[in-house]
Motif scaffolding. Structure first.
Motif, mmCIF file in Angstrom:
data_model
loop_
_atom_site.group_PDB
_atom_site.id
_atom_site.type_symbol
_atom_site.label_atom_id
_atom_site.label_comp_id
_atom_site.label_asym_id
_atom_site.label_seq_id
_atom_site.Cartn_x
_atom_site.Cartn_y
_atom_site.Cartn_z
ATOM 1 N N TRP A 206 0.846 -1.191 0.000
ATOM 2 C CA TRP A 206 0.000 0.000 0.000
ATOM 3 C C TRP A 206 0.887 1.249 0.000
ATOM 4 O O TRP A 206 2.038 1.182 0.427
ATOM 5 C CB TRP A 206 -0.929 -0.019 1.212
ATOM 6 N N PRO A 207 0.352 2.351 -0.451
ATOM 7 C CA PRO A 207 1.175 3.565 -0.491
ATOM 8 C C PRO A 207 1.538 4.044 0.910
ATOM 9 O O PRO A 207 0.763 3.880 1.852
ATOM 10 C CB PRO A 207 0.276 4.595 -1.198
ATOM 11 N N ALA A 208 2.755 4.619 1.007
ATOM 12 C CA ALA A 208 3.208 5.119 2.307
ATOM 13 C C ALA A 208 4.256 6.185 2.081
ATOM 14 O O ALA A 208 4.879 6.254 1.008
ATOM 15 C CB ALA A 208 3.785 3.979 3.135
ATOM 16 N N LEU A 209 4.466 7.024 3.087
ATOM 17 C CA LEU A 209 5.552 8.007 3.051
ATOM 18 C C LEU A 209 6.848 7.261 3.355
ATOM 19 O O LEU A 209 7.038 6.783 4.472
ATOM 20 C CB LEU A 209 5.351 9.042 4.145
ATOM 21 N N GLY A 210 7.733 7.158 2.375
ATOM 22 C CA GLY A 210 9.026 6.495 2.619
ATOM 23 C C GLY A 210 8.828 5.088 3.153
ATOM 24 O O GLY A 210 8.116 4.289 2.556
ATOM 25 N N ARG A 211 9.468 4.763 4.286
ATOM 26 C CA ARG A 211 9.309 3.430 4.890
ATOM 27 C C ARG A 211 7.937 3.255 5.540
ATOM 28 O O ARG A 211 7.616 2.171 6.006
ATOM 29 C CB ARG A 211 10.361 3.203 5.976
ATOM 30 N N GLY A 212 7.183 4.331 5.616
ATOM 31 C CA GLY A 212 5.870 4.221 6.248
ATOM 32 C C GLY A 212 5.977 4.180 7.767
ATOM 33 O O GLY A 212 7.057 4.372 8.337
ATOM 34 N N GLN B 140 -2.702 -0.916 9.441
ATOM 35 C CA GLN B 140 -1.465 -0.189 9.177
ATOM 36 C C GLN B 140 -1.395 0.279 7.717
ATOM 37 O O GLN B 140 -0.930 1.387 7.434
ATOM 38 C CB GLN B 140 -0.265 -1.075 9.521
ATOM 39 N N ASP B 141 -1.874 -0.563 6.790
ATOM 40 C CA ASP B 141 -1.884 -0.166 5.385
ATOM 41 C C ASP B 141 -2.774 1.061 5.182
ATOM 42 O O ASP B 141 -2.418 1.986 4.447
ATOM 43 C CB ASP B 141 -2.408 -1.326 4.522
ATOM 44 N N ILE B 142 -3.899 1.063 5.859
ATOM 45 C CA ILE B 142 -4.847 2.166 5.649
ATOM 46 C C ILE B 142 -4.336 3.443 6.308
ATOM 47 O O ILE B 142 -4.380 4.527 5.722
ATOM 48 C CB ILE B 142 -6.259 1.757 6.139
ATOM 49 N N PHE B 143 -3.815 3.311 7.530
ATOM 50 C CA PHE B 143 -3.205 4.488 8.174
ATOM 51 C C PHE B 143 -2.136 5.093 7.255
ATOM 52 O O PHE B 143 -2.080 6.295 7.051
ATOM 53 C CB PHE B 143 -2.562 4.104 9.515
ATOM 54 N N ASN B 144 -1.283 4.244 6.698
ATOM 55 C CA ASN B 144 -0.203 4.760 5.857
ATOM 56 C C ASN B 144 -0.724 5.433 4.590
ATOM 57 O O ASN B 144 -0.202 6.471 4.177
ATOM 58 C CB ASN B 144 0.788 3.637 5.529
ATOM 59 N N ALA B 145 -1.763 4.835 3.993
ATOM 60 C CA ALA B 145 -2.316 5.438 2.783
ATOM 61 C C ALA B 145 -2.927 6.810 3.095
ATOM 62 O O ALA B 145 -2.759 7.770 2.333
ATOM 63 C CB ALA B 145 -3.349 4.503 2.174
ATOM 64 N N VAL B 146 -3.619 6.915 4.221
ATOM 65 C CA VAL B 146 -4.202 8.202 4.609
ATOM 66 C C VAL B 146 -3.095 9.227 4.859
ATOM 67 O O VAL B 146 -3.162 10.373 4.414
ATOM 68 C CB VAL B 146 -5.088 8.044 5.868
ATOM 69 N N ILE B 147 -2.050 8.790 5.568
ATOM 70 C CA ILE B 147 -0.960 9.707 5.909
ATOM 71 C C ILE B 147 -0.215 10.172 4.655
ATOM 72 O O ILE B 147 0.210 11.324 4.563
ATOM 73 C CB ILE B 147 0.004 9.035 6.914
ATOM 74 N N LYS B 148 -0.100 9.288 3.684
ATOM 75 C CA LYS B 148 0.559 9.690 2.435
ATOM 76 C C LYS B 148 -0.189 10.865 1.798
ATOM 77 O O LYS B 148 0.417 11.789 1.268
ATOM 78 C CB LYS B 148 0.605 8.509 1.464
ATOM 79 N N GLU B 149 -1.511 10.833 1.916
ATOM 80 C CA GLU B 149 -2.314 11.939 1.362
ATOM 81 C C GLU B 149 -2.333 13.160 2.259
ATOM 82 O O GLU B 149 -2.468 14.280 1.804
ATOM 83 C CB GLU B 149 -3.771 11.480 1.190
ATOM 84 N N HIS B 150 -2.262 12.913 3.586
ATOM 85 C CA HIS B 150 -2.368 14.017 4.557
ATOM 86 C C HIS B 150 -1.175 13.989 5.493
ATOM 87 O O HIS B 150 -1.321 13.703 6.688
ATOM 88 C CB HIS B 150 -3.662 13.885 5.372
ATOM 89 N N PRO B 151 0.008 14.250 4.967
ATOM 90 C CA PRO B 151 1.214 14.096 5.805
ATOM 91 C C PRO B 151 1.215 15.026 7.015
ATOM 92 O O PRO B 151 1.911 14.748 7.997
ATOM 93 C CB PRO B 151 2.371 14.397 4.850
ATOM 94 N N GLY B 152 0.419 16.075 6.961
ATOM 95 C CA GLY B 152 0.389 17.005 8.091
ATOM 96 C C GLY B 152 -0.216 16.411 9.351
ATOM 97 O O GLY B 152 -0.076 16.972 10.437
ATOM 98 N N LEU B 153 -0.896 15.277 9.201
ATOM 99 C CA LEU B 153 -1.552 14.661 10.370
ATOM 100 C C LEU B 153 -0.550 14.018 11.327
ATOM 101 O O LEU B 153 -0.826 13.845 12.506
ATOM 102 C CB LEU B 153 -2.527 13.569 9.911
ATOM 103 N N VAL B 154 0.605 13.624 10.793
ATOM 104 C CA VAL B 154 1.456 12.721 11.564
ATOM 105 C C VAL B 154 2.573 13.439 12.326
ATOM 106 O O VAL B 154 3.178 14.389 11.832
ATOM 107 C CB VAL B 154 2.032 11.607 10.655
ATOM 108 N N GLN B 155 2.767 13.002 13.555
ATOM 109 C CA GLN B 155 3.919 13.422 14.357
ATOM 110 C C GLN B 155 4.826 12.187 14.472
ATOM 111 O O GLN B 155 4.394 11.127 14.936
ATOM 112 C CB GLN B 155 3.437 13.880 15.746
#
Lengths: 649, 649
Positions: free
Chosen positions: B178-184, B225-240
């Motif tokens: 699934w899509p992710a930012l870098g290593r996810g 985890q796949d879904i969290f990562n896909a959401v974060i890839k679209e909305h990177p501002g959500l993640v700390q």
């Protein structure tokens, strides 16, 4: 001895604390000064890997003999050795230097011996942490070491204030404590700059002060602590005050509660009331739990060094363990054979038997589920015993309580208990036997099993037989004690051979394993034994596994046999290969009592892999036998290729 | 629900960690969404006192049923209650909200349910920590909570980077993660700002993303985890991004070693390989020891709250415990009676029996030294059983391994094991019986003891007898199962009453306690039983303690009888006082097998204090009896004043 910077000598303790951050309590050991137990017996000088100087603990509940971590088969002469490298020649005794001081404190001489540390310790040793044995650490000891950095150029002793009003001298009418600064200091935890004390003439200093005070005071009340306080009162510049959390004192009327408000404040708990764990204190449950956490902690979990000492290669056994193949069907056997157990020899106070030329020690091993055999065994065998117990750390505490609660066991000082701590999936029966055997101190040993009760007269009879047979000169003899068994729960033990034969004829007793495995004892020739009036010689045969009396220096058991099967048989093969003569004693007997099958045996009895692995062990055993005895070992080959009996134990 | 500032809801866990600084692993429980075990059985909804959201653990070795800490005698209907205050009405099920997502991960639905937390949790709850159940804490969880402070105004999800190359998509040919930012990111440890996620429309957000990705991907591979990562890839501002030490991932090809260099660096260890503790890893011994430290830790040591919650008064029993006089000779009895044990009902997976009107559950209790009875008992009793086991935490692990290694035990899903954790000096026999009794789920119970084996036919015979006697209508009946004993170690169990009588005549069997305490079973009238063809009524007499079958709602055992003595006798007195009819069954029998005396009994049998304290208990029992039954209780007075038999057990 101590490197600079972060003290490597603290490695073991610091690792323990860093990794687990658990409280810990120090037991036993000293600094090379010969130690004597209060009963007057010489203890084993320990070797401490760092600046730890414990005091002999004053309370029976806390006192233990020295622990040994290492080769479980070490001989009795070896059991003081340690891993601290080559041993220096024994230093002079320290007692005479302090024994002149009249002292009313329950710690006796041992507390006072702190005073001689600057002269007793090696001259190149500059700093030490001195701890009483009744302290529990709730933090990383390296934090304590770091407080040396706060010493001024002239300070030499770091101490926490005494947390009671004792030294204020107002506890009762005519209460006359030794002089002190204010409330004075407690010496349960001390940071010592040995170099500076030596320079300042400490040796003279404390003696002068003590002598002068003893002109007007009859004795020390609090041992070394009185003298330290009197010296400090004269030389206040010597002392660095440590934060109170480094010595939270649980004396009967402690003011310690002022010192902490959260659990995380606590660094060292000091059980300095003579009541120890039974002291009354608002928070005693909390403190007790800290102590018990350490006491019952599985010590095996502390044995892995990982991050702190990456440069040290692991010892051979550990390396071999790491290289085992987990997919090997006999993996558990290999793993168990390679496991080096923690062993605590003479776990409880023990009075070694006086040297007697024909004396015999009963040697056996057991785990928790056979503990209830001990009282009966004590009644049947009035002589010395050496018993190996296979226990977890928590079970060792239960065992301690069991002995304390039993008048029969508590009365016996000639039974040596050696705790081998459980580790691994299989019962290391022969390793346990070797531990017990190595600790036997008489010239002869009776190699028994825990579920047998010997004839009441056996101990006397064996000693008389050894003397009459003149075994001192012909050492390679194994005296066979014929074995019987009862299948009955309630059973009246025969007082003589005549009574035994009557029970045998009545079907109340059988020869041992008569129903399932008569071969194990057939060579004993029970028919001949019935009539025998004198010892008679028998020949080895396949599967023979009699209970024998042999000289202490007999061959050891083969530790490769773990779990159940072939463990005793292999030992008798080795005796025969070494040409031990097998002599059956006409009046000796021992009787196996019924018991539920142990958990260990039921786990493996039904496993086909188990049989295959056992055969592999037997093959390896025979290879070694051939290597040592050459063609003579051929004799044993058929026996080693026979299948194992179906129900061994 | 969660106060601001330092979260009080974390109190228990934080205390645990502050005090002991031990790793800990979370088991079971959920957040009100009904939970089903993989087998399809409904689990018990738990109640978690804080922001902990464990996932159902995927590995058999780690999985446990929910633990219950509290009243050991709570009925089967009560065992889901907790101390979290009044229960809200059950919330709607969460599964339908995620069950539409195709998922290949071994955690099944449960991982996915993390996605619905913002909507499932109460609207006033703003922040939670979400943890997988396969994590071990090596630090204070409040440090993790403190990381919320680092969130920017828009960040809503705190995560540690995934410590493998999975999301880089280069692990094998055609690997399409699934899509992710870098290593996810890894979702084993999550800090969630529920308030911000609700505001941001999380509910829509993750559904849209998941639906879109599922157009091109067949299923999630790593669940939520796949879904969290896909959401974060679209909305990177959500993640700390959280420091990696807060989720050290022990997957099979982990890169976690980059993350730590010292043991003290480690904060949370995540066993995220499906191999769990059997994962291969350079440091696995170290990590395993961390886990085992918690697993085998004596949980009783964690029960004292001291510094953190000073405002809360201790519960009644603890207050009463604190007020006990340690000098009272019966102190240990009082202490044991007041002890509220930790109880783990249905410690192992259990299939409740289907509802059948005449079904009978065998009820018994045991400790470690009787474990070897279980297999034989399973062979003799093919019906449901409810067994209370009195174990230490470490013994509970041994018990688990014992059951896993036994094909006989592992095959039985109708045996419910309830672990009561050891605490205190005496065996709380009646409290244990009450735990087992309370968990029996059939209309009738056979109140047995663990050292008895019932006739092979007893289970069927009892059900038939209950039906034939029409006991449904006359509930106050106790069916007596006559008790026998053998003193022999090896013994061929009789298959019928005829065979039993033959053994009795041959002296191989006796009526139970024939030699030492015939009074205990005399009213059963064995002579009449020999000839009986139909059930017959007998009258209560002093000291009668038959083994009986009674309706599940029978009187409970009197928990004041701890240790040994009078525990069953008092129960039969109570049955008689409540006018239960005693009916002896003509074909029923049960046989006591020989065993070594337990350690508990040998400790107290010889104590004169023990007898005095037992008499005091009996006096108190009679006072209560008189209070409840008035003058009718006079009947029992002489029996209560008789001395105790010399060898009870």
């Amino acid at each position: 001895m101590l490197p600079r910077g972060r003290p490597r000598a603290l490695g073991a303790a610091a690792l323990l604390l860093l990794l687990l951050l658990l409280g810990f309590l120090l037991f036993g050991g000293d600094l090379g000064c010969e130690r004597r137990e209060p009963g007057g017996r010489a203890g084993a000088p320990g070797c401490f890997p760092g600046p730890l100087m414990p005091r002999v603990p004053p309370d029976g509940r806390l006192r233990r003999a020295a622990a040994l971590d290492g080769d479980p088969g070490a001989g009795p002469g070896d059991h003081n050795r340690s891993d601290c490298g080559p041993q220096p020649p024994p230093p002079p005794k320290c007692e005479p230097q302090v024994s002149w001081i009249p002292n009313k404190h329950y710690s006796g001489l041992y507390g006072l011996m702190k005073l001689v540390l600057p002269s007793a310790l090696p001259a190149e040793l500059a700093r030490v942490i001195v701890l009483d044995t009744d302290v529990t650490f709730a933090s990383d000891i390296s934090e304590l070491w770091a407080l040396f950095a706060h010493f001024s150029d002239t300070q030499a002793i770091g101490l926490v204030e005494n947390q009671s009003d004792w030294y204020l001298g107002n506890l009762w009418k005519n209460h006359r404590p030794w002089p002190a600064l204010g409330r004075g200091f407690n010496t349960g935890v001390i940071l010592l700059r040995l170099d500076r004390l030596r320079q300042a003439g400490w040796e003279q200093m404390w003696r002068l002060t003590a002598r002068r005070e003893l002109l007007s005071l009859p004795a020390t009340s609090l041992a070394d602590q009185d003298i330290f306080n009197a010296v400090i009162k004269e030389h206040p510049g010597l002392v660095q005050r440590l934060p109170c959390v480094w010595n939270v004192q649980l004396s009967d009327h402690t003011l310690a509660e002022r010192c902490y408000s959260e659990a995380s404040d606590l660094k060292v708990i000091h059980w300095n009331s003579p009541k120890k764990l039974r002291v009354k204190n608002k928070h005693v449950e909390f403190f007790r739990n800290f102590y018990l956490t350490f006491l019952e902690y599985d010590g095996n979990l502390l044995r892995r060094e990982l991050f702190v000492c990456p440069s040290q290669p692991p010892p051979g056994a550990e390396q071999a363990l790491a290289q085992l193949d987990e997919e090997d069907p006999c993996f558990e056997f290999r793993q168990q054979q390679l496991t080096v157990h923690r062993v605590h020899v003479t776990f409880l106070p023990h009075e070694p038997p006086p040297p007697r030329p024909h004396d015999v020690t009963l040697v056996a091993q057991l785990s928790m589920d056979r503990l209830q055999m001990l009282e009966a065994l004590c009644r049947h065998w009035p002589g010395p015993m050496s018993l190996a117990l296979y226990l977890t750390d928590a079970e060792a505490q239960q065992f301690l309580h069991f002995v304390e609660a039993s008048p029969v066991l508590a009365a016996r000082q000639d039974v040596a208990y050696h705790v081998v701590y459980r580790e691994g999936p299989l019962y290391p029966v022969n390793q346990l036997r070797n531990v017990a055997l190595a600790q036997a101190l008489t010239p002869y040993v009776f190699l028994s099993d825990i579920d047998f009760l010997p004839a009441y007269s056996l101990y006397d009879y064996l000693r008389a037989s050894i003397e009459q047979l003149g075994l001192g000169s012909r050492r390679k003899a194994a005296l066979v004690v014929p074995a019987f068994e009862t299948l009955r729960y309630r059973f009246s033990f025969p007082h003589s051979k005549v009574e035994l034969l009557a029970l045998l004829d009545a079907g109340t007793l059988y020869t041992f394993r008569y129903h399932e495995w008569p071969r194990g004892h057939a060579p004993t020739d029970y028919a001949r034994w019935r009539e025998a009036q004198a010892p008679y010689r028998v020949q080895w045969a396949a599967n023979y596994e009699p209970y024998v009396v042999v000289p202490r220096d007999c061959p050891r058991y083969d530790p490769r046999f773990v779990g159940f099967g072939w463990n005793k048989v292999a030992h008798i093969v080795e005796l025969d290969a070494q040409e031990y003569e097998l002599l059956v004693l006409p009046e000796a007997f021992t009787i196996h009592l019924p018991h539920a099958p142990s958990l260990d045996i039921s786990r493996f009895r039904s496993s086909p892999t188990y049989r295959d692995c056992l055969q592999a062990l037997k093959d390896e055993f025979h290879q070694d036998l051939s290597r040592h005895h050459g063609a003579a070992a051929l004799k044993y080959l058929p026996a080693l290729q026979q299948p194992q009996s179906p129900a061994r134990g």
